[in-house]
Design an enzyme around this catalytic site. Sequence first.
Site, PDB file in Angstrom:
ATOM      1  N   SER A   1     -15.913   8.444   3.341  1.00 26.12           N
ATOM      2  CA  SER A   1     -16.587   7.166   3.519  1.00 26.12           C
ATOM      3  C   SER A   1     -18.073   7.420   3.806  1.00 26.12           C
ATOM      4  O   SER A   1     -18.764   7.997   2.982  1.00 26.12           O
ATOM      5  CB  SER A   1     -15.906   6.364   4.622  1.00 26.12           C
ATOM      6  OG  SER A   1     -16.302   5.019   4.590  1.00 26.12           O
TER       7      SER A   1
ATOM      8  N   ASP B   1     -10.210  -0.240  -3.110  1.00 29.23           N
ATOM      9  CA  ASP B   1     -10.982  -0.024  -1.897  1.00 29.23           C
ATOM     10  C   ASP B   1     -11.960  -1.182  -1.677  1.00 29.23           C
ATOM     11  O   ASP B   1     -12.767  -1.498  -2.545  1.00 29.23           O
ATOM     12  CB  ASP B   1     -11.758   1.296  -2.015  1.00 29.23           C
ATOM     13  CG  ASP B   1     -12.306   1.778  -0.687  1.00 29.23           C
ATOM     14  OD1 ASP B   1     -12.513   0.945   0.213  1.00 29.23           O
ATOM     15  OD2 ASP B   1     -12.524   2.987  -0.559  1.00 29.23           O
TER      16      ASP B   1
ATOM     17  N   HIS C   1      -9.085   1.873   0.757  1.00 31.48           N
ATOM     18  CA  HIS C   1      -9.907   2.807   1.521  1.00 31.48           C
ATOM     19  C   HIS C   1      -9.076   3.796   2.337  1.00 31.48           C
ATOM     20  O   HIS C   1      -9.459   4.958   2.474  1.00 31.48           O
ATOM     21  CB  HIS C   1     -10.809   2.004   2.459  1.00 31.48           C
ATOM     22  CG  HIS C   1     -11.983   2.773   2.978  1.00 31.48           C
ATOM     23  ND1 HIS C   1     -12.995   3.238   2.161  1.00 31.48           N
ATOM     24  CD2 HIS C   1     -12.316   3.175   4.235  1.00 31.48           C
ATOM     25  CE1 HIS C   1     -13.901   3.859   2.885  1.00 31.48           C
ATOM     26  NE2 HIS C   1     -13.511   3.843   4.150  1.00 31.48           N
TER      27      HIS C   1
END
Length: 727
Positions: free
Chosen positions: A574, A659, A694
């Site tokens: 991330s 995501d 995610h």
Amino acid sequence: MNQILKLSVLISIIFASGCKSDKHMNTDDLKAPSAEKQAKSLTIHNSTRIDNYFWMRLTDEQKTAKNKDNQTQKVEAYLNAENEYFDKVTASTNNFQKELFEEMKGRIKEDDTSVPYFRNNYFYITRFEKGSQYPIYSRKKESLEVDEEILFDVNQEALEHEYFQLGALNVSPDNKLVAFATDTVSRRQYTIQIKNLETGEILTDKIENTTGGSVWSNDNKTLFYTKKDPLTLRSSSIYRHILGTDASEDVIVFEEKDETYSTYVYKTKSHKFIVIGSSSTLSSEYRIISADKPYGDWKVIHPREDNLEYSLAHYGDYFYIQTNKDDAINFKLMKTPVNKTTKENWVDVIPHRNETLLEDVSIFKNYLVIEERSNGLGKIRIKTWDGKEDYYLPFNEETYSAGVYANPEFDTDVIRYSYNSMTTPNSVIDFNMKNQTKEIKKEQEVLGGKFDKNNYKSERIWATARDGKKVAISLVYHKDTELNKNTPLLQYAYGSYGYTISDGFSSTRLSLLDRGFVYAVAHIRGGQYLGREWYNDGKMMNKKNSFFDFIDCSKYLIDNNYTSAKHLYAMGGSAGGLLVGAVSNLNPELYNGIIAAVPFVDVISTMLDESIPLTTGEFDEWGNPKEKEAYDYMLSYSPYDQVTSKDYPNMLVTTGYFDSQVQYWEPAKWVAKLRELKTDKNTLLLHTNMDVGHGGASGRFDALKETAIDYTFLLALENKIEVSLTK
């Protein structure tokens, strides 16, 4: 031949990849995908960027449509081509991946049960059954000796879904109802429903597009919850729902109109107040009503101010406020009367300290429990309200992780906390604050018969960054691993949002340590390891300090013979993916391999597009590129924009098609541009999970398969045998 040596030989034989040696993988008959280039000019501040892969962006409607339009077909064809290439390159590692998966799974106690916690006359328990992917939630009334009442068997709920997440269970005050939330797409857009715990019936109430959380008022029929903006997914409004009514009749009680703020709702531990919070990166605001009067008027505690952060808890006649008021950069604890809440009435309870970060507080009838961080180490402090007792729990390891649980009961002398370190599995501990005794309620079991904590070493070292700051690196490795230039080392960091990576235990990580890897966590700026200033010095116009800290930690490890550039690997996910992406542009020669998980790499385009989730609320984290100074600075490090014609390390990039945090097209575009421009013959792989978002896979064992892919990639890069792969 011992097991480690056997596996080392196996990896050398089954996986071929580029490495920094005289030999490279023969992939002449394996053709990597080449994405079509469609030049798109993006101009702002008299600066024009040419984005050849902008076309890869799809809307949610395009992704979920039954009839795919031409663009969707084209994008999915490219992602599938990358997945097929990944499968071909790694095909001969499949058996080892399965073996590694079984090894990691074999350390997990499959029929595991949480330590029960007591709340409102019930013990609540989460347990897993052998072979199951998902938990079973249950409770027992007043005693652990009675039969359990199953609330949810998530394994049954998840049967018809590729992805399933059950969250935010919220039992009504009378214990008869439970509000629960489900996500079957992995975009963190939850649907709230209500179950009658007496009959087992799922009620007709159904509330979509929420954060998942909810709050019961004390009347057992009024529910407050947070809705998301359907486009940006910002938590934007609080609604009131009446049991048994259609969600279309729900009343909005608060709307957060400032797009840089998000909103949320909770009930104080005292059960006296329902609280609506609004927060941005640098400011916050709270409003309250009595939990007994869900239709009452909301009262603002103190109006929002730029750079004034505060949070709210309640006890007796006072609200307790954790705040940075009066330049308390590391925060302090204050209190104010319930009927006089504006900041001129706030008085110190725990003053600000320059060397100690106040992270959280937990309020009990007779005790105040404070979580602090000093010199990077978390501490738990216990203080009686009458001031007669004030002490810290003793922790003796050089580096560790300790944290207080939710502890929902207010009138108790017992606090529950967890403790673990990089060599010590997690323990759940009940500590009696009155007589200062502790009881270990549960120790994490590491199965397989091979784990002994005494076989591993952990240490904390300090690297000097280029501006003179000292950056901590936490290391763990097997005691038989020799530290020298031939030692493989995986360096991990995050470095954003003030989030501190804990020095905790991982049973899956043993699969690396037992094969001679060192695992290192670099506590770079952008986190709060050394206090709030450590965070401020790694964000906005100081963001490059995060990258430089990571690089300088790498150089320290190399210069001090912990490893070498031929055996050093970087990993981040991330915002940590942004980190390793930037590092790959700045100093690619330092690393033999990089793993970038769901990486935020297209910084400028994302932060210029306010329709994308998370953009508007993060201007105070990254900057707003609509301002030229911020644009120029962000452009100078944006990993996608800074890809140039040069050699890059071996790279594995992973993402999820759904995501909502970092859109799949960021890593997809990045890989396409790297394929176009990189001058090396090293391995570059993109793997897109077409079913998740995610957080990756939802099942506890499916997640291990993703870890097995990462570890196989790393272990394979350590071989020196040239192998030819074919289609």
